[in-house]
Scaffold this active site. Sequence first.
Site: not given
Length: 301
Positions: A104, A127, A129, A131, A144, A228, A230, A273
Amino acid sequence: MAVQETLRPVAVIGAGLDLGAGRRGVDMGPSAIRYAGLQERIEQLGRVCVDWGDVGVGLPEATEVGDPRARYLESIKRSCERVSSLVHDAREGGYLPLVLGGDHSIAIGTLGGLARAHGPGAALWVDAHGDLNRPETSPTGNVHGMPLAAAFGVAGDAFRDSAWPTPSVERAALVGVRSLDAGERELIGRLDVRVFTMTEVDRLGVERVIRESLAFLSGTTFLHVSLDLDAVDPMFAPGVGTPVRGGLSYREANLALELVAESGRLDSLELVEVNPILDRENETAILAVELAASALGARIL
């Protein structure tokens, strides 16, 4: 507006960077997504799709780590400069950039190129997360986990570069978040961001969350969607480096991107990712293609 958006040609830009991640393998993400039929699927939607190839990236074995709080940052910035240039050229040429990661950290370049063309804009950040780490708050030193902080201009002078304005975003909506570090929580209170955790997605539903996100991001110079993989539950997207259980379902993820397409406001898209080493029969890359198609206007009927 939606009809015009449907006709905009797509420029695919590969950025197989893995220096920003803690695990190897995402460097093969662009190839896996292409192999899953990306160009053919986009062309089935009636769009012109051109592939501009991959930017050059450094290898960990031949690259200086540098500051352990932001590992490989100088090499990452060089790759992001190339991404920024291509994204800028795509926008100037009337294309919708579709950037394929890689980790990312490439978003620093994508957002930088958009800001070079249009000035600071907005990001819909889907995402698991935030970030939003900075070198002084990151528990790993992996870049990332820092690109959105860098785009807001709060990650420190080391992230500044002549290849992009700082900041490159002025507003962001984070959707599907289910893992935040302490430093990210503190920073969220100081930035112009809306955060919809998975708890809020469960309570409110994907449609309301995306519509509220798009409303929050309205009135900006561009809308970038950074996805992302994930963000999707590992049941449907196993091939990611930092899986977190309890993510978006297959249909929730597609609905989110369908709503983006329906808005007619998409200016660029990023898929990051995807890690083929950790995947099952390219399942995550195939999902990435399906989600890209949803964002670009695919419908069941």
